[in-house]
Design an enzyme around this catalytic site. Structure first.
Site, short mmCIF file in Angstrom:
data_model
loop_
_atom_site.label_atom_id
_atom_site.label_comp_id
_atom_site.label_asym_id
_atom_site.label_seq_id
_atom_site.Cartn_x
_atom_site.Cartn_y
_atom_site.Cartn_z
N ASP A 1 -11.35 2.15 3.59
CA ASP A 1 -11.52 0.71 3.41
C ASP A 1 -13.01 0.34 3.37
O ASP A 1 -13.37 -0.78 3.05
CB ASP A 1 -10.86 -0.04 4.58
CG ASP A 1 -9.75 -0.96 4.11
OD1 ASP A 1 -9.61 -1.14 2.89
OD2 ASP A 1 -9.04 -1.50 4.98
N LYS B 1 0.84 -1.21 0.00
CA LYS B 1 0.00 0.00 0.00
C LYS B 1 0.87 1.26 0.00
O LYS B 1 0.59 2.22 -0.71
CB LYS B 1 -0.94 -0.01 1.21
CG LYS B 1 -2.11 -0.97 1.02
CD LYS B 1 -2.88 -1.22 2.31
CE LYS B 1 -3.88 -2.36 2.13
NZ LYS B 1 -4.37 -2.89 3.40
N GLN C 1 -4.90 -2.10 9.88
CA GLN C 1 -4.61 -3.39 9.26
C GLN C 1 -5.07 -4.53 10.17
O GLN C 1 -4.71 -4.59 11.34
CB GLN C 1 -3.09 -3.48 9.00
CG GLN C 1 -2.69 -4.69 8.17
CD GLN C 1 -3.21 -4.65 6.74
OE1 GLN C 1 -3.13 -3.64 6.07
NE2 GLN C 1 -3.75 -5.77 6.29
#
Ligand code: NAD
Length: 287
Positions: free
Chosen positions: A120, A53, A97
Site C-alpha cells: 500500500d 481486493k 485495512q
C-alpha cells in the site's frame, strides 16, 4: 465539447491482462504472489473494500488471505500477527485495512509492516523513499492516478498540476509523483483560502478531499484533465466523487467518473505492487 471520460474499469482490464503474463512467469518459477489483509473490527465499508481486493486477487491468480481481528483486539496481538506475516514467505504483500478501532495506534500498526511487503506504500519507510526519489512501493491511489494519466496520453512534464488534499496516503504522495514527472505542483487543502483561484490554473487537477462535489465547473480550466479520487456515500444518491461530474464534464478535456474511475485502478495497483514484491523476492531467492 464534453470531456473524454477516462474509463477506469476498461484501463484496469488492460492492467490485469499485463499482470497475468507476469503471474504466469512467476508460476513457472513455482512462485505464487500472495497478499494478506488484516481487518480489525467490522467496519462495513472496510469489508466491501476487502471483498473487492480478494476478488481482484482471485481474478489475477494471486493467493489472498484475510486475517480478521476482534474490534477490541489488543495491539500486541495485531503486532504479533504482522510479525508472523512479515516472516511468511508465501506472503509478498500485507495490507492493514483502515480505519482501525480506536484502541489501536494506526500509525504504529501500519509501520510494523516490513518495507518490502508494504504494497500500500503507507509506511514511513515507503513514503520516505518516495521523497528521496527511490520508491520501493508507491502508494496505490496516486499510482492509479498516474497510470490513468499515462494511459490517456496526458502530458505531465512542464504542466501545471493542482492537488486538492494533503493526506499522507493520497495528496502528499500524489504531489511528489507529479513533481517527479516534471509537473509544477500546487497542493491545496482545508486551510487554502481560495481553492477556485488555484484550481483554475491546473492543466491536471487531482481532487482528494472527501467532500462531495467540491469542485464545480467554474473552478476548472477548459481542457484540463480532472481526476476525481473522492468517494462520498450520500443517502439516496449512492457514491459520488469530489467533482461535480455533470458540470465539469462539459468544460474539462478529460475526466474520471466516480464510481468507475480511480477506484478500480487503485485495487489493480495493489495487485501490481504485490506481483512486483513477489518478483523481487523471487529474484533475491534466485541470486
Ligand atoms: P483525508 O480526510 O485524510 O484528507 C482529506 C484532505 O482534503 C485533507 O488534506 C484536507 O485538508 C483536504 N480538504 C478537506 N476539505 C477541503 C476543502 N474544502 N478544500 C480543500 N481541501 C480540503 O482523506 P484521504 O484519505 O486523502 O481521502 C480523500 C478522499 O479520497 C476520500 O473521499 C476517500 O474516501 C477517497 N479515497 C479514494 C481512494 C480510491 O481508491 N479512489 C483511495 C483513498 C481515498
Amino acid at each position: 465539447m464534453a470531456a473524454t471520460v477516462i474509463d477506469g474499469a476498461a484501463v484496469t482490464r488492460e492492467v490485469y491482462a499485463q499482470l497475468e503474463e507476469r503471474v504466469a512467469a512467476l508460476g513457472r518459477m513455482n512462485v505464487r504472489p500472495g497478499l494478506a489483509v488484516c481487518l480489525a473490527g467490522d467496519n462495513a465499508a472496510s469489508k466491501i473494500y476487502i471483498r473487492n481486493k480478494v476478488r481482484a486477487c482471485n481474478g489475477a491468480g494471486i493467493h489472498s488471505e484475510i486475517h480478521p481481528f476482534d474490534a477490541d483486539c489488543p495491539q500486541d496481538v495485531l503486532l504479533a500477527a504482522l510479525d508472523k506475516l512479515n516472516r511468511n514467505p508465501r506472503v509478498h504483500g500485507i495490507l492493514v485495512q483502515l480505519p482501525l478501532p480506536a484502541q489501536l495506534d494506526a500509525e504504529l500498526v501500519t509501520n510494523a509492516i516490513a518495507p518490502e511487503k508494504d504494497v500500500d506504500g503507507m509506511t514511513r519507510h515507503s513514503l520516505g523513499a518516495l521523497v528521496a526519489g527511490h520508491p520501493l512501493h508507491e502508494p496505490c491511489t496516486p499510482r492509479a492516478v498516474m497510470a490513468l494519466l499515462d494511459h490517456a496520453g496526458i502530458a505531465i512534464d512542464g504542466r501545471e498540476a493542482v492537488v486538492v488534499g494533503r493526506s499522507a496516503i493520497v495528496g502528499k504522495p500524489m504531489a511528489l509523483m507529479l513533481m517527479a514527472r516534471g509537473a509544477t505542483v500546487t497542493v491545496c487543502h482545508s486551510r487554502t483560502p481560495d481553492l477556485a483561484r488555484h484550481a483554475r490554473r491546473a492543466d491536471i487537477l487531482v481532487v482528494a478531499a472527501g467532500r462531495a462535489r467540491l469542485v464545480t465547473a467554474d473552478m476548472v480550466k477548459p481542457g484540463a484533465a480532472v481526476l476525481d479520487v473522492g468517494i462520498n456515500r450520500i443517502a439516496g444518491q449512492g457514491i459520488v466523487g469530489d467533482v461535480d461530474y455533470a458540470g465539469v464534464r462539459e468544460i474539462a478535456g478529460w475526466i474520471t467518473p466516480v464510481p468507475g474511475g480511480v477506484g478500480p485502478m487503485t485495487i489493480a495497483m495493489v495487485i501490481a505492487n504485490t506481483v512486483r514484491a513477489a518478483e523481487r523476492s523471487a529474484a533475491v531467492s534466485a541470486a
